[in-house]
Structures are given as structure tokens and as C-alpha cells.
Scaffold this motif. Structure first.
Motif, PDB file in Angstrom:
ATOM      1  N   ASP A  38     -10.544  -1.430  -1.995  1.00  9.71           N
ATOM      2  CA  ASP A  38      -9.496  -0.484  -1.738  1.00  9.71           C
ATOM      3  C   ASP A  38      -9.565   0.283  -0.616  1.00  9.71           C
ATOM      4  OD1 ASP A  38      -9.394  -0.646  -4.689  1.00  9.71           O
ATOM      5  OD2 ASP A  38     -10.845   0.966  -5.296  1.00  9.71           O
ATOM      6  N   ARG A  41      -7.425  -2.054   1.187  1.00  7.71           N
ATOM      7  CA  ARG A  41      -5.996  -2.019   1.121  1.00  7.71           C
ATOM      8  C   ARG A  41      -5.302  -0.775   1.635  1.00  7.71           C
ATOM      9  NH1 ARG A  41      -4.264   1.443  -2.525  1.00  7.71           N
ATOM     10  NH2 ARG A  41      -6.226   1.569  -3.493  1.00  7.71           N
ATOM     11  N   LEU A  42      -6.170   0.501   1.488  1.00  7.61           N
ATOM     12  CA  LEU A  42      -5.641   1.635   2.244  1.00  7.61           C
ATOM     13  C   LEU A  42      -5.554   1.469   3.562  1.00  7.61           C
ATOM     14  CD1 LEU A  42      -7.340   4.403   0.358  1.00  7.61           C
ATOM     15  CD2 LEU A  42      -4.936   4.198   0.526  1.00  7.61           C
ATOM     16  N   GLU A  43      -6.700   0.761   4.435  1.00 11.20           N
ATOM     17  CA  GLU A  43      -6.428   0.871   5.906  1.00 11.20           C
ATOM     18  C   GLU A  43      -5.234  -0.240   6.108  1.00 11.20           C
ATOM     19  OE1 GLU A  43      -9.371  -0.212   8.277  1.00 11.20           O
ATOM     20  OE2 GLU A  43     -10.907   0.964   7.611  1.00 11.20           O
ATOM     21  N   GLN A  44      -5.019  -1.061   5.575  1.00 12.59           N
ATOM     22  CA  GLN A  44      -3.638  -1.934   5.756  1.00 12.59           C
ATOM     23  C   GLN A  44      -2.383  -1.154   5.828  1.00 12.59           C
ATOM     24  OE1 GLN A  44      -3.977  -5.604   3.367  1.00 12.59           O
ATOM     25  NE2 GLN A  44      -3.969  -6.797   5.141  1.00 12.59           N
ATOM     26  N   GLU A  45      -2.465  -0.575   4.567  1.00 15.83           N
ATOM     27  CA  GLU A  45      -0.952   0.193   4.388  1.00 15.83           C
ATOM     28  C   GLU A  45      -0.924   1.514   5.400  1.00 15.83           C
ATOM     29  OE1 GLU A  45      -0.280   1.441   0.376  1.00 15.83           O
ATOM     30  OE2 GLU A  45      -1.096  -0.405  -0.644  1.00 15.83           O
ATOM     31  N   VAL A  46      -2.305   2.031   5.510  1.00 13.90           N
ATOM     32  CA  VAL A  46      -2.127   3.710   6.040  1.00 13.90           C
ATOM     33  C   VAL A  46      -2.123   3.096   7.717  1.00 13.90           C
ATOM     34  CG1 VAL A  46      -3.060   5.747   6.755  1.00 13.90           C
ATOM     35  CG2 VAL A  46      -3.063   4.702   4.312  1.00 13.90           C
ATOM     36  N   ALA A  48      -0.683   0.421   9.127  1.00 17.87           N
ATOM     37  CA  ALA A  48       0.722   0.204   9.304  1.00 17.87           C
ATOM     38  C   ALA A  48       1.761   1.218   9.218  1.00 17.87           C
ATOM     39  CB  ALA A  48       1.125  -1.057   8.363  1.00 17.87           C
ATOM     40  N   ALA A  49       1.798   2.009   8.613  1.00 22.70           N
ATOM     41  CA  ALA A  49       2.432   3.144   8.453  1.00 22.70           C
ATOM     42  C   ALA A  49       2.287   4.249   9.694  1.00 22.70           C
ATOM     43  CB  ALA A  49       2.510   4.015   7.130  1.00 22.70           C
ATOM     44  N   ASP A  58       3.550   9.213   0.145  1.00 21.56           N
ATOM     45  CA  ASP A  58       3.028   8.221  -0.668  1.00 21.56           C
ATOM     46  C   ASP A  58       1.621   7.774  -0.314  1.00 21.56           C
ATOM     47  OD1 ASP A  58       3.129   5.900  -2.406  1.00 21.56           O
ATOM     48  OD2 ASP A  58       3.177   4.731  -0.867  1.00 21.56           O
ATOM     49  N   HIS A  59       1.559   7.744   1.086  1.00 23.36           N
ATOM     50  CA  HIS A  59       0.087   7.473   1.550  1.00 23.36           C
ATOM     51  C   HIS A  59      -0.791   8.717   1.263  1.00 23.36           C
ATOM     52  CE1 HIS A  59       3.213   5.439   4.174  1.00 23.36           C
ATOM     53  NE2 HIS A  59       2.411   4.462   3.848  1.00 23.36           N
ATOM     54  N   LYS A  62      -2.076   8.443  -2.139  1.00 25.41           N
ATOM     55  CA  LYS A  62      -2.975   7.333  -2.365  1.00 25.41           C
ATOM     56  C   LYS A  62      -4.391   7.748  -1.940  1.00 25.41           C
ATOM     57  CE  LYS A  62       0.221   3.547  -2.742  1.00 25.41           C
ATOM     58  NZ  LYS A  62       0.771   2.429  -1.781  1.00 25.41           N
TER      59      LYS A  62
END
Length: 243
Positions: A38, A41-46, A48-49, A58-59, A62
Motif C-alpha cells: 500500500d 502504491r501511494l508513493e507511486q500515485e502521490v 507522480a501527482a 483524491d490523493h 487515499k
């Protein structure tokens, strides 16, 4: 860093097995054996954003869900936060100079995010620079719980709040001591890297470019210290073990 804080950092580095504590980190589904799925996944998404300057609601939701905020409905912010954390693909040079300003910008834009969750957002957005700070860490490395304090590093207090603990944002030490915490994590990371004490990152973090193999980031140091603090708070014994 003031002399008394540097002395405590030196004690930490002499006393604790940081690679073992990093491997011992556990939060919900996130364990080293599973590869911290988890967190990954969060590091990748956040991250990048954050690079694209598209961090938003959304971030934030999460991260709140991952951390365990019981009432997600009280969390609110704009669809896109107004904050610059990267200069190109690299963390912005001003972050280390002014971490207090950065966390103040986050807190000012997110309803329902206090010190802990504002720091979690920065930890996921720029793990090379920032780590989270929560009540377990403050009870062990700050003030408010003399029975659990082990290394007096922070002029910050955690207080009982109902059946939980909280870090009051109104206390004099906030947000200034988040800047101190950031410097402490950075100092420990530099020392571990200089002495070639390798961080045992799960392979997926290196493969995805989130980490350089064996190199400690501030967020990695925080995970190790959270593991240690969790053991102290639960009364499970002495370092370097973690439960």
C-alpha cells in the motif's frame, strides 16, 4: 542542529539497528515481507501527482484512508492543491530550507488534516525529503508521555484525546518542530548512507525508481523510528526489536 539534539541523534545511531527496524515496520497490510504494497502504491500515485502539480482531494482521501481516519467525510480540499514540491523531476531545493512553510501550506488547504496527516501527505509526496510524524513518535521522541519518552529530540507534545492521542496544532512547538524533525531524519539518513549501512528496500521500490538501492531516504528513517516507537508504546522491550 543544536548540540543536545545532535547528541540524541548520535545515541540513536549507536543504539538502534536501523535495517532491522525498517524490516520490522508494520501498518495494516504493509509489511516488509509483503513489500509494503500500500505504501508502494501511494508513493507511486502521490509522487507522480506532486511532480505534475495535480495533488488534490483524491490523493488526500487515499492517504486518510490508509492512515485510518475514522470519518473521511470531514476531509475536504480543492481538487488540485496549490503547492510546488518538485523542480522538474527532483525535489524542490526550497523544501529543506523551509519545511515549516511547506507543511503550513498543506494544513491551510486541507480541512480535517492536522499535524499528523499533513506530514503524511508530504511523506508520500516527497519521501526523499520528508517523513511523517505521529503521536507514537512524539510520545517517544518528544513530550507528553514521560513513561514512554526515550530520546528527547523534539520540543513537541502529544496529549491524550478521548481514547486516543493527538498532536495539538495550537501548541508553540508546531509547526516549527516539524522542521526539526525533517532535519533529524535527513541527518540520520546521511550518516547511514555515509557509513554504508544499506537500507533493505523491497525490490519493487528500486525497480520503479522510487528509491536507489541501499540508499536511505528520510521516509525510510521515519519508518524505522516508527517501528521502534511502536515497540516502546506497546511495552514490548528494548531496541533494536520491533513488534
Amino acid at each position: 542542529m543544536e548540540k543536545h539534539r545532535q547528541e540524541q541523534v548520535d545515541r540513536l545511531l549507536n543504539d538502534l539497528d536501523f535495517p532491522a527496524l525498517y524490516r520490522g515496520y508494520a501498518w495494516k497490510n504493509d509489511t516488509w515481507e509483503k513489500g509494503f504494497p500500500d505504501i508502494f502504491r501511494l508513493e507511486q500515485e502521490v509522487t507522480a501527482a506532486a511532480r505534475d502539480q495535480t495533488l488534490g482531494l483524491d490523493h488526500v482521501q487515499k492517504i486518510a484512508c490508509w492512515g485510518g481516519i475514522p470519518d473521511l467525510d470531514r476531509i475536504d480540499c480543492a481538487d488540485r492543491l496549490s503547492i510546488a514540491l518538485y523542480f522538474g523531476d527532483s525535489p524542490a531545493y526550497w523544501l529543506m530550507r523551509a519545511p515549516v512553510n511547506t507543511i503550513g501550506i498543506v494544513e491551510g488547504q486541507i480541512r480535517g488534516f492536522g499535524p499528523t496527516y499533513a506530514s503524511k501527505l508530504l511523506r508520500f509526496a516527497v519521501p526523499q525529503v520528508f517523513g511523517a510524524i505521529d503521536t507514537r513518535l512524539v510520545r517517544v521522541f518528544g513530550r507528553g508521555d514521560p513513561e514512554k519518552q526515550r530520546y528527547p529530540l523534539l520540543d513537541l507534545t502529544a496529549s491524550p484525546f478521548g481514547d486516543r492521542w493527538a498532536i495539538p496544532a495550537t501548541q508553540p512547538g508546531w509547526p516549527g518542530e516539524y522542521g526539526t524533525w525533517t532535519k533529524i531524519l535527513q541527518a540520520i539518513a546521511r550518516r547511514l548512507n555515509r557509513e554504508e549501512v544499506c537500507c533493505p528496500h523491497p525490490e519493487r521500490f528500486v525497480g520503479a525508481g522510487l528509491r536507489s538501492e541501499g540508499i536511505w531516504a528520510a521516509a525510510d528513517v521515519e519508518m524505522a523510528l516508527f517501528c521502534y516507537a511502536s515497540g516502546v508504546v506497546r511495552g514490548k522491550g528494548a531496541p533494536p526489536f520491533c513488534w
